[in-house]
Design a protein around this motif. Structure first.
Motif, PDB file in Angstrom:
ATOM      1  N   ASN A  20       0.822  -1.210   0.000  1.00 35.02           N
ATOM      2  CA  ASN A  20       0.000   0.000   0.000  1.00 35.02           C
ATOM      3  C   ASN A  20       0.856   1.260   0.000  1.00 35.02           C
ATOM      4  OD1 ASN A  20      -2.606   1.457   0.389  1.00 35.02           O
ATOM      5  ND2 ASN A  20      -1.689   1.980   2.357  1.00 35.02           N
ATOM      6  N   ILE A  21       1.975   1.240   0.738  1.00 33.70           N
ATOM      7  CA  ILE A  21       2.864   2.402   0.772  1.00 33.70           C
ATOM      8  C   ILE A  21       3.489   2.641  -0.595  1.00 33.70           C
ATOM      9  CG2 ILE A  21       5.044   3.275   1.702  1.00 33.70           C
ATOM     10  CD1 ILE A  21       4.361   2.055   4.364  1.00 33.70           C
ATOM     11  N   ILE A  22       3.926   1.553  -1.245  1.00 33.63           N
ATOM     12  CA  ILE A  22       4.567   1.683  -2.559  1.00 33.63           C
ATOM     13  C   ILE A  22       3.579   2.203  -3.596  1.00 33.63           C
ATOM     14  CG2 ILE A  22       5.605   0.374  -4.461  1.00 33.63           C
ATOM     15  CD1 ILE A  22       6.947  -1.373  -2.357  1.00 33.63           C
ATOM     16  N   PHE A  23       2.386   1.621  -3.650  1.00 32.38           N
ATOM     17  CA  PHE A  23       1.371   2.086  -4.592  1.00 32.38           C
ATOM     18  C   PHE A  23       0.887   3.485  -4.220  1.00 32.38           C
ATOM     19  CE2 PHE A  23       0.564  -2.316  -6.170  1.00 32.38           C
ATOM     20  CZ  PHE A  23       0.593  -2.022  -7.522  1.00 32.38           C
ATOM     21  N   GLY A  24       0.767   3.733  -2.898  1.00 32.95           N
ATOM     22  CA  GLY A  24       0.252   5.025  -2.442  1.00 32.95           C
ATOM     23  C   GLY A  24       1.100   6.181  -2.906  1.00 32.95           C
ATOM     24  N   LYS A  25       2.426   6.013  -2.860  1.00 35.07           N
ATOM     25  CA  LYS A  25       3.333   7.072  -3.292  1.00 35.07           C
ATOM     26  C   LYS A  25       3.137   7.385  -4.768  1.00 35.07           C
ATOM     27  CE  LYS A  25       6.640  10.040  -2.774  1.00 35.07           C
ATOM     28  NZ  LYS A  25       6.410  11.289  -2.008  1.00 35.07           N
ATOM     29  N   LEU A  26       2.833   6.361  -5.569  1.00 36.07           N
ATOM     30  CA  LEU A  26       2.609   6.561  -7.003  1.00 36.07           C
ATOM     31  C   LEU A  26       1.245   7.168  -7.289  1.00 36.07           C
ATOM     32  CD1 LEU A  26       4.002   3.136  -8.284  1.00 36.07           C
ATOM     33  CD2 LEU A  26       5.165   5.355  -8.339  1.00 36.07           C
ATOM     34  N   ILE A  27       0.244   6.740  -6.527  1.00 37.92           N
ATOM     35  CA  ILE A  27      -1.131   7.121  -6.828  1.00 37.92           C
ATOM     36  C   ILE A  27      -1.452   8.554  -6.422  1.00 37.92           C
ATOM     37  CG2 ILE A  27      -3.545   6.623  -6.213  1.00 37.92           C
ATOM     38  CD1 ILE A  27      -2.793   3.684  -6.232  1.00 37.92           C
ATOM     39  N   VAL A  28      -0.813   9.051  -5.360  1.00 39.21           N
ATOM     40  CA  VAL A  28      -1.138  10.412  -4.919  1.00 39.21           C
ATOM     41  C   VAL A  28      -0.789  11.450  -5.975  1.00 39.21           C
ATOM     42  CG1 VAL A  28      -0.988   9.955  -2.444  1.00 39.21           C
ATOM     43  CG2 VAL A  28       1.096  10.579  -3.714  1.00 39.21           C
ATOM     44  N   ILE A 211      -4.686  10.393 -14.929  1.00 38.53           N
ATOM     45  CA  ILE A 211      -4.898   9.008 -14.502  1.00 38.53           C
ATOM     46  C   ILE A 211      -4.300   8.039 -15.519  1.00 38.53           C
ATOM     47  CG2 ILE A 211      -6.605   7.253 -13.918  1.00 38.53           C
ATOM     48  CD1 ILE A 211      -8.474   9.498 -13.059  1.00 38.53           C
ATOM     49  N   THR A 212      -3.499   7.088 -15.030  1.00 32.23           N
ATOM     50  CA  THR A 212      -2.890   6.071 -15.884  1.00 32.23           C
ATOM     51  C   THR A 212      -3.412   4.689 -15.507  1.00 32.23           C
ATOM     52  OG1 THR A 212      -1.024   5.703 -14.384  1.00 32.23           O
ATOM     53  CG2 THR A 212      -0.803   7.475 -16.007  1.00 32.23           C
ATOM     54  N   SER A 213      -3.071   3.705 -16.322  1.00 28.36           N
ATOM     55  CA  SER A 213      -3.483   2.328 -16.028  1.00 28.36           C
ATOM     56  C   SER A 213      -2.857   1.843 -14.727  1.00 28.36           C
ATOM     57  CB  SER A 213      -3.086   1.401 -17.179  1.00 28.36           C
ATOM     58  OG  SER A 213      -1.690   1.469 -17.424  1.00 28.36           O
ATOM     59  N   LEU A 214      -1.626   2.302 -14.439  1.00 33.26           N
ATOM     60  CA  LEU A 214      -0.977   1.926 -13.183  1.00 33.26           C
ATOM     61  C   LEU A 214      -1.742   2.478 -11.997  1.00 33.26           C
ATOM     62  CD1 LEU A 214       1.403   0.646 -11.689  1.00 33.26           C
ATOM     63  CD2 LEU A 214       2.652   2.810 -11.958  1.00 33.26           C
ATOM     64  N   GLY A 215      -2.264   3.699 -12.119  1.00 34.29           N
ATOM     65  CA  GLY A 215      -3.062   4.279 -11.048  1.00 34.29           C
ATOM     66  C   GLY A 215      -4.325   3.492 -10.782  1.00 34.29           C
ATOM     67  N   ILE A 216      -4.984   3.041 -11.837  1.00 37.46           N
ATOM     68  CA  ILE A 216      -6.210   2.240 -11.688  1.00 37.46           C
ATOM     69  C   ILE A 216      -5.892   0.913 -11.025  1.00 37.46           C
ATOM     70  CG2 ILE A 216      -8.055   1.068 -12.945  1.00 37.46           C
ATOM     71  CD1 ILE A 216      -7.848   3.301 -15.055  1.00 37.46           C
ATOM     72  N   VAL A 217      -4.792   0.270 -11.464  1.00 38.62           N
ATOM     73  CA  VAL A 217      -4.378  -0.995 -10.842  1.00 38.62           C
ATOM     74  C   VAL A 217      -4.071  -0.779  -9.363  1.00 38.62           C
ATOM     75  CG1 VAL A 217      -2.566  -2.757 -10.782  1.00 38.62           C
ATOM     76  CG2 VAL A 217      -3.515  -2.006 -12.973  1.00 38.62           C
ATOM     77  N   GLY A 218      -3.429   0.352  -9.061  1.00 39.16           N
ATOM     78  CA  GLY A 218      -3.101   0.657  -7.670  1.00 39.16           C
ATOM     79  C   GLY A 218      -4.330   0.802  -6.794  1.00 39.16           C
ATOM     80  N   VAL A 219      -5.352   1.485  -7.292  1.00 36.66           N
ATOM     81  CA  VAL A 219      -6.594   1.649  -6.537  1.00 36.66           C
ATOM     82  C   VAL A 219      -7.258   0.294  -6.294  1.00 36.66           C
ATOM     83  CG1 VAL A 219      -8.948   2.556  -6.624  1.00 36.66           C
ATOM     84  CG2 VAL A 219      -7.022   4.014  -7.276  1.00 36.66           C
ATOM     85  N   ILE A 220      -7.263  -0.563  -7.312  1.00 31.90           N
ATOM     86  CA  ILE A 220      -7.857  -1.898  -7.162  1.00 31.90           C
ATOM     87  C   ILE A 220      -7.074  -2.714  -6.143  1.00 31.90           C
ATOM     88  CG2 ILE A 220      -8.337  -4.078  -8.338  1.00 31.90           C
ATOM     89  CD1 ILE A 220      -8.856  -2.443 -10.883  1.00 31.90           C
ATOM     90  N   TYR A 221      -5.728  -2.649  -6.232  1.00 32.06           N
ATOM     91  CA  TYR A 221      -4.903  -3.361  -5.263  1.00 32.06           C
ATOM     92  C   TYR A 221      -5.223  -2.914  -3.844  1.00 32.06           C
ATOM     93  CZ  TYR A 221      -0.940  -4.512  -2.296  1.00 32.06           C
ATOM     94  OH  TYR A 221      -0.185  -4.964  -1.244  1.00 32.06           O
TER      95      TYR A 221
END
Length: 310
Positions: A20-28, A211-221
């Motif tokens: 969550n921390i790794i994805f969170g840094k990217l998604i914000v 918004i990118t595909s990685l961001g969407i994957v991050g939210v789902i994760y």
């Protein structure tokens, strides 16, 4: 056997939170913190309601009538405050600093448990806490502990400190949720938390072009693993072991973060290996079953009547 399962639950919870921390840094960078929290829990809520309904078949109305004040408090502390503040802090500070402040949680939880819940803290628990803390510091500073005094802290760090305080309060309050099925409890917390977040959404807009595909994957994760998996595992672990023992496992978050970084292609350093070993050793000290301690206080699982259910 029940306690071994509890430790496995807690290890799994912290593994998901590390991701969550790794994805969170990217998604914000793509979603405002308010929308990140809301979307994460909407995704999780769909799964939680389905799982609770098919497995636990709860009486939703009765549980709400009997526990609505507690559920609102838990939702406010864990979702509106802790989750939101965690993502908000990442807009100003690094993922490393964020992980650094999560290591304060075990000590705060143990201290608050001692003061407010009168939980007994054994010598092994205290030594284990210190050992794990030093291990985490070695991981975060790459073996140079003096770096802690030279690190520049900012408003994001202050926000993360407030988030950790909220999580410690949530963990203590969680023991009041007796008799509520675990998945149902998380589902109701998620529902109330998502509703409480709605007013904040009007203050921030989503820019679809970012918004990118990685961001969407991050939210789902984040909606599936940290929201559903981690919260269910954490709640069960706290109910069985108590808040102070469960809290020590949060020191695994930086260790798991380092491991995930290696999987993603980063090199593993000797300081990370040494710190990880010390962190795990500290957890093992906490997990040691001492006859003296067990005589002082009955197992939490027996107090809650969970021994046969888990």
């Amino acid at each position: 056997m029940v306690k071994y399962k509890a430790w496995i639950f807690l290890i799994g919870a912290n593994l998901f939170w590390a991701g969550n921390i790794i994805f969170g840094k990217l998604i914000v960078a793509e979603f405002p913190a308010e929308w990140t929290v809301f979307l994460r829990w909407v995704v999780g809520l769909i799964l939680l309601i389905l799982i609770a309904q098919f497995i636990e078949k709860p009486s939703w109305g009765q549980i709400w009538r009997n526990n609505w004040v507690l559920i609102i408090l838990l939702a406010a502390l864990s979702i509106v405050l802790y989750t939101y503040l965690s993502y908000a802090s990442l807009q100003f500070t690094s993922a490393t600093n964020s992980a650094l402040f999560t290591t304060l949680a075990p000590g705060l939880i143990m201290l608050f448990s001692l003061i407010f819940l009168r939980e007994k803290v054994s010598a092994f628990q205290f030594i284990g806490l210190i050992t794990s803390f030093i291990g985490v510091m070695i991981v975060l500073t790459k073996g140079n502990l003096l770096q802690l005094f030279h690190t520049q802290y900012n408003e994001g760090d202050a926000i993360m400190l407030l988030a950790v305080l909220c999580w410690a309060a949530y963990s203590l309050l969680l023991k009041k949720a007796k008799g509520i099925p675990p998945v149902t409890l998380v589902a109701m917390i998620a529902l109330v938390g998502a509703i409480l977040m709605i007013p904040f959404l009007f203050f921030q807009q989503i820019h679809s072009d970012k918004i990118t595909s990685l961001g969407i994957v991050g939210v789902i994760y984040m909606g599936v693993f940290p929201s559903v998996g981690s919260f269910i595992f954490w709640n069960q672990g706290v109910k069985i072991l108590g808040a102070s023992k469960a809290g020590i496992t949060m020191n695994l978050i930086p260790v798991f973060t380092a491991i995930i970084s290696v999987i993603l292609g980063h090199a593993l350093e000797m300081s990370q290996m040494l710190g990880g070993i010390m962190t795990i050793a500290g957890m093992l000290l906490i997990a040691i079953k001492r006859k003296q301690v067990s005589q002082i206080s009955a197992p939490v699982a027996q107090q809650l009547g969970l021994k046969e259910k888990i």
